[in-house]
Scaffold this motif. Structure first.
Motif, short mmCIF file in Angstrom:
data_model
loop_
_atom_site.label_atom_id
_atom_site.label_comp_id
_atom_site.label_asym_id
_atom_site.label_seq_id
_atom_site.Cartn_x
_atom_site.Cartn_y
_atom_site.Cartn_z
N ARG A 209 -0.38 18.95 27.13
CA ARG A 209 -1.42 17.91 27.93
C ARG A 209 -2.56 18.24 27.31
N GLN A 210 -3.03 19.44 27.51
CA GLN A 210 -4.46 19.84 27.28
C GLN A 210 -4.91 19.26 25.87
N LEU A 211 -3.97 19.50 25.00
CA LEU A 211 -4.22 18.75 23.65
C LEU A 211 -4.69 17.47 23.72
N TRP A 212 -3.80 16.55 24.20
CA TRP A 212 -3.89 15.21 24.36
C TRP A 212 -5.35 14.78 25.12
N GLN A 213 -5.38 15.59 26.06
CA GLN A 213 -6.54 15.15 27.00
C GLN A 213 -7.92 15.61 26.71
N SER A 214 -7.89 16.71 26.01
CA SER A 214 -9.26 17.22 25.57
C SER A 214 -9.50 17.38 24.01
N GLY A 215 -8.24 17.22 23.17
CA GLY A 215 -8.55 17.30 21.90
C GLY A 215 -8.55 18.62 21.33
N TRP B 282 0.74 16.10 13.79
CA TRP B 282 0.56 15.90 15.44
C TRP B 282 -1.07 16.55 15.63
N PHE B 283 -0.95 17.95 15.43
CA PHE B 283 -2.18 18.54 15.38
C PHE B 283 -3.24 17.85 14.52
N TRP B 284 -2.85 17.31 13.34
CA TRP B 284 -4.05 16.91 12.58
C TRP B 284 -4.57 15.61 13.39
N ASP B 285 -3.80 14.92 13.90
CA ASP B 285 -4.34 13.67 14.56
C ASP B 285 -4.95 13.99 15.93
N THR B 286 -4.46 14.89 16.73
CA THR B 286 -4.96 15.12 17.90
C THR B 286 -6.07 16.13 18.17
N LEU B 287 -6.42 17.11 17.35
CA LEU B 287 -7.44 18.21 17.36
C LEU B 287 -8.64 17.72 17.02
N VAL B 288 -9.64 18.09 17.56
CA VAL B 288 -11.04 17.72 17.02
C VAL B 288 -11.44 18.65 16.03
N ASP B 289 -10.74 19.87 15.93
CA ASP B 289 -11.03 20.81 15.18
C ASP B 289 -10.19 21.00 14.03
N ALA B 290 -9.28 19.94 13.73
CA ALA B 290 -8.16 19.89 12.66
C ALA B 290 -8.75 20.09 11.42
N ASN C 180 -5.27 24.83 9.88
CA ASN C 180 -4.04 24.01 10.32
C ASN C 180 -2.74 24.34 9.73
N ALA C 181 -2.80 24.04 8.30
CA ALA C 181 -1.58 24.21 7.49
C ALA C 181 -1.09 25.68 7.36
N VAL C 182 -2.10 26.65 7.32
CA VAL C 182 -1.85 28.04 7.04
C VAL C 182 -1.35 28.60 8.39
N ASN C 183 -1.77 28.15 9.80
CA ASN C 183 -1.45 28.57 10.84
C ASN C 183 -0.05 27.98 11.14
N TRP C 184 0.37 26.67 10.90
CA TRP C 184 1.71 26.43 11.13
C TRP C 184 2.85 26.85 9.90
N GLN C 185 2.48 27.18 9.00
CA GLN C 185 3.40 28.01 8.08
C GLN C 185 3.63 29.33 8.36
N TRP C 186 2.41 29.86 9.12
CA TRP C 186 2.55 31.38 9.52
C TRP C 186 3.66 31.34 10.67
N VAL C 187 3.50 30.45 11.88
CA VAL C 187 4.37 30.74 12.63
C VAL C 187 6.02 30.10 12.32
#
Length: 451
Positions: free
Chosen positions: A321-327, A355-363, A368-375
């Motif tokens: 919800r923080q992501l959606w409301q604040s980017g 989803w992060f690519w569309d909703t993050l102001v810092d995407a 983004n890709a390295v962190n998702w593949q890390w997790v």
């Protein structure tokens, strides 16, 4: 009059420590231009949150330029074609730009260099991606040795001053920013963005000064979502409202675990660019090819619940919800929600990355890709898939009670001892139990390993 120089802006929307702008200003009149090219990135065209930030950052930059007798020229279309067309219209003798390492921009730079006099400058990273290499001359794939090598090769990073700009004899045609329709209309989902952010170089400088004053506490506070322990500089760096050199320089006279931890994260930002330089399709392909056979699930209802922050896990729901409301999303919580999607729901990491690519102001393409593949355990320098974060444990460990109350207001009155895992009937039921999700994930991993 001396022929003008074009400065091609992308994610470098600043006047201070802007090597392309500085070099162009030394060579003659300057025409700063931003080209909105939605075709080259393909499926990774800017998302809605990025477009919101871009609108306001461009407006801020144009105001700053006009205060100095200049202005920002806006064009829309294929970047290479528009820049060449603009050069013909204005009689420009050169185009200056900062190197960018997203695969679509590297291709555009190569095409442009074949058609026009292109001057590329370094300035978006601590050192130019690709220059820090192993003893065998290869790009690093592991962060720790990369960080040690980068620190040995780090230049002084003394920021360039703001250049003195000269206007051309005649300004070329420019689009109206409003006509690009970068902002949401109905419904206006960006109301919370306005409360959380003020894009632009001046606001970025103020935020850097504020962070520098308490950077010594960063190591202790960065993992606590209930307090303002993050730098919140990631969108400033992503959009180039600040250079990474400015940030590093602002902390030059400071020391301690907090400052050193933050510097390590700036180096991680460089590392991720080296990864996408080595593997241009890293946003869309598993580095660990064995995961191409992984038995992912695609339950649309569960994915929707994750996106909307209705999983039944308060820390996960607060984050989404923080992501959606604040980017934006707190760094520790980014890992928790990503792990939940991948491990508990067994959803392919690429669904979360998009989803992060569309909703993050810092995407950011690399981060983004390295962190998702890390997790997910699929990346070059990664945790094991079998490391499965327990959302309830993480919530307690990092004292997320007040964070949950802020972003999940229906739990505002729940006491501390229950806030992390509300009893049945107090909150929406969990879409899957932690033990059940963990065992299912481990079983899927065993299936992958045994073929």
């Amino acid at each position: 009059m001396t022929a003008p120089q074009i400065v091609w802006l992308r994610r470098d929307l600043r006047l201070v420590d802007q090597p392309a702008l500085f070099a162009a200003a030394e060579s003659g009149p300057v025409i700063p231009v931003y080209v909105l090219d939605d075709e080259r990135p393909g499926e990774h065209r800017m998302g809605g949150a990025q477009r919101w930030w871009l609108h306001h950052s461009l407006a801020s930059l144009d105001r700053s330029l006009r205060e100095r007798g200049s202005r920002l020229v806006l064009r829309r279309g294929d970047a290479v074609q528009e820049l060449c067309r603009l050069a013909e219209e204005t009689g420009a003798k050169g185009i200056h730009a900062l190197h960018h390492y997203e695969p679509w921009w590297r291709k555009a730079e190569s095409e442009l260099a074949g058609r026009f006099e292109l001057h590329l400058h370094d300035g978006n990273y601590l050192v130019p991606p690709g220059t820090v290499r192993t003893g065998a001359g290869e790009l690093y794939r592991i962060y720790t040795p990369f960080a040690k090598a980068l620190r040995r090769e780090l230049p002084s990073l003394e920021p360039l001053p703001e250049p003195q700009l000269t206007a051309p004899a005649k300004w070329p045609r420019s689009d109206r920013l409003e006509d690009w329709r970068l902002l949401p209309t109905t419904p206006d989902w960006a109301g919370g963005f306005v409360e959380a952010w003020t894009p632009g170089e001046n606001a970025a400088k103020a935020q850097l000064e504020q962070f520098a004053d308490h950077a010594d506490r960063y190591a202790d506070e960065r993992n606590l979502p209930s307090i303002e322990g993050s730098s919140r500089l990631s969108p400033r760096l992503h959009w180039g409202e600040l250079s990474v050199g400015q940030v590093w320089h602002a902390l030059a006279d400071r020391s301690g675990a907090g400052v050193d931890t933050f510097r390590g994260e700036l180096i991680w930002r460089d590392f991720t660019q080296n990864v996408i330089l080595a593997f241009p399709d890293y946003q869309t392909r598993n580095y660990g090819e064995a995961f191409d056979r992984f038995p992912w699930r695609y339950d649309k209802g569960e994915i929707r619940a994750w996106r909307q922050g209705r999983t039944g896990y308060p820390i996960v729901d607060a984050g989404m919800r923080q992501l959606w409301q604040s980017g934006w999303l707190h760094n520790r919580v980014r890992m928790i929600v990503a792990s939940f999607l991948i491990k508990h729901l067994l959803v392919d990491w690429r669904v979360g990355e998009r989803w992060f690519w569309d909703t993050l102001v810092d995407a950011d393409c690399g981060n983004n890709a390295v962190n998702w593949q890390w997790v997910s355990g699929t990346g070059v320098d990664t945790q094991l898939f079998t490391r499965i974060m327990a959302p309830l444990t993480q919530s307690v460990k990092f004292d997320a009670g007040d964070y949950i109350r802020r972003w999940v207001p229906e739990l505002a009155d729940v006491p501390d001892r229950l806030i992390h895992d509300p009893p049945a009937g107090t909150y929406i039921p969990k879409i899957i139990g932690h033990r059940e999700g963990r065992e299912r994930a481990l079983a899927a991993y065993r299936q992958l390993r045994t073929g």
